[in-house]
Enzyme design. Structure first.
Site, PDB file in Angstrom:
ATOM      1  N   CYS A   2      16.762  33.789  18.060  1.00 31.10           N
ATOM      2  CA  CYS A   2      15.856  32.882  17.353  1.00 31.10           C
ATOM      3  C   CYS A   2      16.624  32.209  16.225  1.00 31.10           C
ATOM      4  O   CYS A   2      17.768  32.539  15.961  1.00 31.10           O
ATOM      5  CB  CYS A   2      14.705  33.658  16.754  1.00 31.10           C
ATOM      6  SG  CYS A   2      13.871  34.692  17.949  1.00 31.10           S
ATOM      7  N   ARG A  28      18.365  27.197  19.367  1.00 34.17           N
ATOM      8  CA  ARG A  28      18.369  28.668  19.443  1.00 34.17           C
ATOM      9  C   ARG A  28      17.088  29.219  20.078  1.00 34.17           C
ATOM     10  O   ARG A  28      16.950  30.429  20.262  1.00 34.17           O
ATOM     11  CB  ARG A  28      18.523  29.265  18.039  1.00 34.17           C
ATOM     12  CG  ARG A  28      19.827  28.885  17.359  1.00 34.17           C
ATOM     13  CD  ARG A  28      19.897  29.479  15.982  1.00 34.17           C
ATOM     14  NE  ARG A  28      20.006  30.925  16.030  1.00 34.17           N
ATOM     15  CZ  ARG A  28      21.144  31.603  16.106  1.00 34.17           C
ATOM     16  NH1 ARG A  28      22.282  30.963  16.136  1.00 34.17           N
ATOM     17  NH2 ARG A  28      21.148  32.915  16.148  1.00 34.17           N
ATOM     18  N   TRP A  75      12.825  32.417  20.179  1.00 32.17           N
ATOM     19  CA  TRP A  75      13.196  32.596  21.584  1.00 32.17           C
ATOM     20  C   TRP A  75      12.718  34.000  21.936  1.00 32.17           C
ATOM     21  O   TRP A  75      13.265  34.987  21.457  1.00 32.17           O
ATOM     22  CB  TRP A  75      14.713  32.457  21.739  1.00 32.17           C
ATOM     23  CG  TRP A  75      15.142  32.526  23.161  1.00 32.17           C
ATOM     24  CD1 TRP A  75      15.028  31.548  24.102  1.00 32.17           C
ATOM     25  CD2 TRP A  75      15.761  33.639  23.811  1.00 32.17           C
ATOM     26  NE1 TRP A  75      15.528  31.998  25.296  1.00 32.17           N
ATOM     27  CE2 TRP A  75      15.976  33.263  25.151  1.00 32.17           C
ATOM     28  CE3 TRP A  75      16.138  34.916  23.407  1.00 32.17           C
ATOM     29  CZ2 TRP A  75      16.573  34.114  26.080  1.00 32.17           C
ATOM     30  CZ3 TRP A  75      16.723  35.760  24.317  1.00 32.17           C
ATOM     31  CH2 TRP A  75      16.938  35.366  25.643  1.00 32.17           C
ATOM     32  N   ASN A 101      15.594  37.398  13.274  1.00 31.98           N
ATOM     33  CA  ASN A 101      16.345  37.115  14.493  1.00 31.98           C
ATOM     34  C   ASN A 101      17.094  38.383  14.847  1.00 31.98           C
ATOM     35  O   ASN A 101      17.841  38.902  14.021  1.00 31.98           O
ATOM     36  CB  ASN A 101      17.329  35.964  14.250  1.00 31.98           C
ATOM     37  CG  ASN A 101      18.342  35.835  15.381  1.00 31.98           C
ATOM     38  OD1 ASN A 101      17.996  36.052  16.537  1.00 31.98           O
ATOM     39  ND2 ASN A 101      19.564  35.489  15.046  1.00 31.98           N
ATOM     40  N   GLY A 102      16.912  38.869  16.069  1.00 34.98           N
ATOM     41  CA  GLY A 102      17.595  40.092  16.498  1.00 34.98           C
ATOM     42  C   GLY A 102      16.649  40.966  17.287  1.00 34.98           C
ATOM     43  O   GLY A 102      15.591  40.515  17.739  1.00 34.98           O
ATOM     44  N   GLU A 481      31.590  33.444  42.473  1.00 30.50           N
ATOM     45  CA  GLU A 481      31.152  32.851  41.212  1.00 30.50           C
ATOM     46  C   GLU A 481      32.256  31.962  40.627  1.00 30.50           C
ATOM     47  O   GLU A 481      31.982  30.869  40.109  1.00 30.50           O
ATOM     48  CB  GLU A 481      30.744  33.962  40.234  1.00 30.50           C
ATOM     49  CG  GLU A 481      30.404  33.500  38.832  1.00 30.50           C
ATOM     50  CD  GLU A 481      29.283  32.463  38.752  1.00 30.50           C
ATOM     51  OE1 GLU A 481      28.591  32.209  39.750  1.00 30.50           O
ATOM     52  OE2 GLU A 481      29.127  31.889  37.664  1.00 30.50           O
ATOM     53  N   LYS A 485      31.933  27.966  39.737  1.00 26.14           N
ATOM     54  CA  LYS A 485      32.230  27.424  38.396  1.00 26.14           C
ATOM     55  C   LYS A 485      33.213  26.269  38.516  1.00 26.14           C
ATOM     56  O   LYS A 485      33.022  25.206  37.942  1.00 26.14           O
ATOM     57  CB  LYS A 485      32.847  28.483  37.468  1.00 26.14           C
ATOM     58  CG  LYS A 485      31.955  29.520  36.895  1.00 26.14           C
ATOM     59  CD  LYS A 485      30.988  29.041  35.852  1.00 26.14           C
ATOM     60  CE  LYS A 485      29.720  28.554  36.463  1.00 26.14           C
ATOM     61  NZ  LYS A 485      28.699  29.467  36.861  1.00 26.14           N
ATOM     62  N   GLU A 488      31.696  23.159  40.355  1.00 25.21           N
ATOM     63  CA  GLU A 488      30.609  22.403  39.725  1.00 25.21           C
ATOM     64  C   GLU A 488      31.055  21.621  38.502  1.00 25.21           C
ATOM     65  O   GLU A 488      30.473  20.608  38.181  1.00 25.21           O
ATOM     66  CB  GLU A 488      29.388  23.278  39.417  1.00 25.21           C
ATOM     67  CG  GLU A 488      29.534  24.244  38.295  1.00 25.21           C
ATOM     68  CD  GLU A 488      28.259  25.048  38.019  1.00 25.21           C
ATOM     69  OE1 GLU A 488      27.155  24.513  38.142  1.00 25.21           O
ATOM     70  OE2 GLU A 488      28.400  26.235  37.665  1.00 25.21           O
ATOM     71  N   HIS A 504      39.982  35.239  59.439  1.00 22.96           N
ATOM     72  CA  HIS A 504      39.147  34.908  60.602  1.00 22.96           C
ATOM     73  C   HIS A 504      38.815  33.418  60.625  1.00 22.96           C
ATOM     74  O   HIS A 504      37.768  33.032  61.148  1.00 22.96           O
ATOM     75  CB  HIS A 504      37.859  35.750  60.579  1.00 22.96           C
ATOM     76  CG  HIS A 504      38.124  37.211  60.688  1.00 22.96           C
ATOM     77  ND1 HIS A 504      38.505  37.821  61.871  1.00 22.96           N
ATOM     78  CD2 HIS A 504      38.131  38.196  59.753  1.00 22.96           C
ATOM     79  CE1 HIS A 504      38.696  39.117  61.661  1.00 22.96           C
ATOM     80  NE2 HIS A 504      38.486  39.363  60.369  1.00 22.96           N
ATOM     81  N   LYS A 604      20.214  21.817  34.517  1.00 22.59           N
ATOM     82  CA  LYS A 604      20.228  23.222  34.090  1.00 22.59           C
ATOM     83  C   LYS A 604      19.187  24.028  34.857  1.00 22.59           C
ATOM     84  O   LYS A 604      19.431  25.160  35.235  1.00 22.59           O
ATOM     85  CB  LYS A 604      19.964  23.290  32.575  1.00 22.59           C
ATOM     86  CG  LYS A 604      20.061  24.681  32.011  1.00 22.59           C
ATOM     87  CD  LYS A 604      21.490  25.193  32.044  1.00 22.59           C
ATOM     88  CE  LYS A 604      21.626  26.655  31.702  1.00 22.59           C
ATOM     89  NZ  LYS A 604      22.883  27.225  32.193  1.00 22.59           N
TER      90      LYS A 604
HETATM   91  O1  M6R Z   1      17.890  29.416  36.480  1.00 23.13           O
HETATM   92  P1  M6R Z   1      18.478  30.063  37.686  1.00 23.13           P
HETATM   93  O2  M6R Z   1      19.316  31.249  37.361  1.00 23.13           O
HETATM   94  O3  M6R Z   1      17.452  30.394  38.713  1.00 23.13           O
HETATM   95  O4  M6R Z   1      19.427  28.957  38.302  1.00 23.13           O
HETATM   96  C1  M6R Z   1      20.055  29.143  39.524  1.00 23.13           C
HETATM   97  C2  M6R Z   1      21.110  28.100  39.754  1.00 23.13           C
HETATM   98  O5  M6R Z   1      20.556  26.812  39.758  1.00 23.13           O
HETATM   99  C3  M6R Z   1      22.213  28.177  38.690  1.00 23.13           C
HETATM  100  O6  M6R Z   1      22.775  29.449  38.634  1.00 23.13           O
HETATM  101  C4  M6R Z   1      23.312  27.148  38.986  1.00 23.13           C
HETATM  102  O7  M6R Z   1      23.966  27.519  40.160  1.00 23.13           O
HETATM  103  C5  M6R Z   1      24.273  27.028  37.801  1.00 23.13           C
HETATM  104  N1  M6R Z   1      24.572  25.662  37.544  1.00 23.13           N
HETATM  105  C6  M6R Z   1      25.550  27.726  38.028  1.00 23.13           C
HETATM  106  O8  M6R Z   1      26.476  27.528  37.016  1.00 23.13           O
END
Ligand code: M6R
Length: 609
Positions: A2, A28, A75, A101-102, A481, A485, A488, A504, A604
């Site tokens: 927060c 925040r 938050w 906050n905490g 993962e 990263k 994207e 394979h 996002k």
């Molecule tokens: O909010 P969510 O965790 O459900 O989102 C899932 C994906 O859209 C999210 O992880 C996306 O792949 C990110 N941009 C990865 O960095």
């Protein structure tokens, strides 16, 4: 995560300044907002659910009287994002009010103790114990000053806090205290400010005083006094000037949110270790009783599920099925039933594919459990039990700190299940618990030691047609993962496979100089991974390995390596091993001058199917 703010002004009303400063802390969290001021000895409070602008439109936050006060933008962690849970929180007499906050870890014990003493609680927050604790202390020792009562109250608090307290008992001061949550003072000719973060007051002053853990601050019209919480001794600290722009300040001086969030991971992991036992126990009881378990998520959250399937299997001997949420209905929609349990994982709690999968399963009477970073999201509302992953708002589109926080919670669940099911010896569990506790510091070390190294090697891998990411066992999830990263934010076509699967088919893409990134944790897969490295080298691949420090078997075989500390148990390895790879993706994006916080075509929160 927060935002708190407080100010003592010389010649103007505090409320409009608190309001505009809270706006600058909205990054925040913005589940609710509240302001308290004191005028002529009387305490005034306005608070409401939702973003600051919405609450202000309804309540007019600016017309509170008085030249000093405190404010909060929330938050949610403990208690849904409702009006009743918004800060400030007050004692039974409405004479003491607190913003925080905490996380107060022992709030439940304190709450029961205070309730037994006759205190009435109105919210579901952990914070509310603080004003009641101060009230109780003052009731028993009426001669004690507000500052001393706050000091005494903090001795009972376990967990993290930055608090600001005002009281009509002493209507001439703000008392703050800090342990593990940020707190900073700002000093100007017009007044004095306390806040979670510098951006809150940056347009008003760039003269700041940093407050450390274990310190208490008293703000008055005359200035500030810093004391040690432990013994009340006074500390002298002069203000320093910061030369940040407002934009830099929100990012804490980092150029992008993504790198700030990578750096925040150690703090976030520490917060995930403060989850309440009863929620972890409750969720692990549901998982233990389940006949079949689907781990359902998208993107990065799916990779956390993939890693979790190894954790649950290796520690609790429990098979689980990680499924892409977008495929769940087609793949398993008709097969789920009252005996099925869905553990949905989502940072936002709003991802359309995840919500659709969960809704389908719910219609078929399955049990819905979830992990999310957003309390109050759709996912929390449709889950039987949910756990918040404690990462704080993540602004960068690329998920980083939310991934490692999901992994930490999933590992804690797996450990509890292991214990419940009696599959792993207590001594092994103790070792894993201890390692989990150490991870925040280890992640900090990795960022500190590997960031420069990543910067130095990144150009060697930048101009590649394709980059491979390979891992075995649980590191398959880390490799997946890392690929996501890089793709994207740096827009480099990337391929990730379990290392054993690469021969394979995918290996046909390898040409002289094709980069292959291997995730090489030191476990039973180590020898086979070395074999896979040799296969790739034989075909001309350029190898970058993520290895355990001093892994002298792999070092001489590869072109470059990034290191993580020794002796990290395999089941926990995705948390530290992904960190150098997050850095790799970030610095790769910078090589091309791309904005890592706002990658093209992405959002996002993906709220369409
Ligand atoms: O909010 P969510 O965790 O459900 O989102 C899932 C994906 O859209 C999210 O992880 C996306 O792949 C990110 N941009 C990865 O960095």
């Amino acid at each position: 995560m927060c935002g708190i703010f407080g100010c003592f002004l010389k010649n103007e009303n505090a409320a409009p300044v608190i309001h505009s400063s809270l706006k600058r802390l909205e990054y925040r969290g913005y589940d609710s907002v509240g302001i308290a001021t004191i005028s002529e000895g009387t305490l005034f409070i306005k608070k409401g659910q939702g973003k600051i602008d919405i609450v202000h439109k309804d309540l007019n936050l600016d017309d509170l009287p008085g030249n000093f006060g405190i404010g909060h933008t929330r938050w949610a962690t403990h208690g849904a994002p409702l009006q009743i849970n918004s800060h400030p929180h007050s004692d039974c007499t409405d004479k003491i009010t607190v913003v925080h906050n905490g996380i107060i870890e022992n709030f439940n014990d304190l709450k029961i103790e205070l309730q037994n003493l006759g205190h009435t609680f109105v919210s579901k927050t952990d914070t509310e114990v603080i004003p009641h604790l101060i009230e109780e202390i003052i009731k028993n020792k009426p001669a004690l000053s507000l500052a001393n009562a706050v000091q005494e109250a903090t001795k009972r608090l376990e967990g993290s806090y930055a608090i600001a307290v005002i009281s009509s008992y002493e209507p001439d001061k703000i008392v703050c205290a800090r342990n593990e949550s940020p707190l900073v003072l700002g000093i100007s000719n017009n007044g004095i400010y306390c806040a979670s973060d510098i951006p809150a007051f940056l347009p008003l002053t760039n003269k700041v005083v940093m407050i450390n853990d274990g310190e208490l601050v008293i703000l008055t019209t005359d200035g500030y006094q810093i004391k040690k919480l432990q013994d009340g001794s006074t500390l002298e600290r002069a203000p320093e000037r910061v030369e940040w722009s407002a934009e830099m300040a929100v990012k804490h001086g980092y150029p992008h949110f993504m790198i700030k969030e990578i750096h925040e991971q150690s703090e976030v992991l520490r917060n995930t270790m403060r989850l309440q036992d009863r929620y972890l126990d409750l969720m692990s009881t549901f998982l233990d009783r389940a006949t079949e378990i689907f781990l359902v998520a998208c993107g990065t959250s799916y990779h956390a599920c993939l890693a979790a399937s190894y954790m649950f299997s290796k520690l609790a001997f429990l098979p689980t099925y990680p499924v892409y949420a977008s495929e769940f209905i087609e793949q398993y929609g008709k097969a789920v039933n009252i005996d099925s349990t869905i553990l949905a994982v989502s940072q936002s709690g709003e991802t359309a594919d995840t919500i659709a999968a969960v809704a389908t399963a719910q219609q078929r009477a399955a049990t819905i459990l979830s992990l999310t970073n957003t309390i109050g999201s759709t996912l929390t509302r449709i889950s039987r039990v949910y756990i918040g992953t404690q990462a704080g708002p993540e602004i960068g589109v690329a998920a980083t700190k939310t991934f490692t926080s999901q992994l930490s919670v999933l590992a804690q669940l797996a450990l509890r299940l292991a214990k419940k099911r009696g599959k792993v010896s207590q001594s092994e569990i103790d070792v894993l618990d201890a390692q989990l506790e150490k991870l925040p510091d280890l992640v900090d070390t990795i960022v500190k030691t590997q960031e420069e190294k990543v910067k130095q090697i990144v150009h060697k891998y930048a101009n590649s047609k394709v980059i491979f990411f390979l891992g075995r066992g649980i590191s398959t999830a880390t490799a997946f993962e890392a690929r996501l990263k890089l793709m994207e934010i740096a827009y480099i076509p990337s391929v990730a496979f379990p290392a054993g699967e690469s021969k394979h088919g995918p290996i046909s893409l390898i040409e002289q100089g094709t980069p292959v990134v291997f995730v090489c944790q030191k476990d039973d897969t180590h020898k086979t991974v070395i074999g896979n490295i040799m296969e790739m080298k034989a075909r001309g691949a350029k190898i970058l390995a993520i290895i355990e420090e001093d892994d002298n078997e792999i070092k001489p075989l590869v072109d470059d390596y990034l290191e993580v500390p020794k002796n990290i148990p395999s089941v926990l390895s995705p948390i530290p091993y992904v960190v150098p790879l997050q850095l790799l993706a970030y610095y790769m994006a910078l090589e091309f001058n791309y904005d890592p916080d706002m990658p093209r075509n992405l959002a996002k929160s993906v709220t369409v199917k």
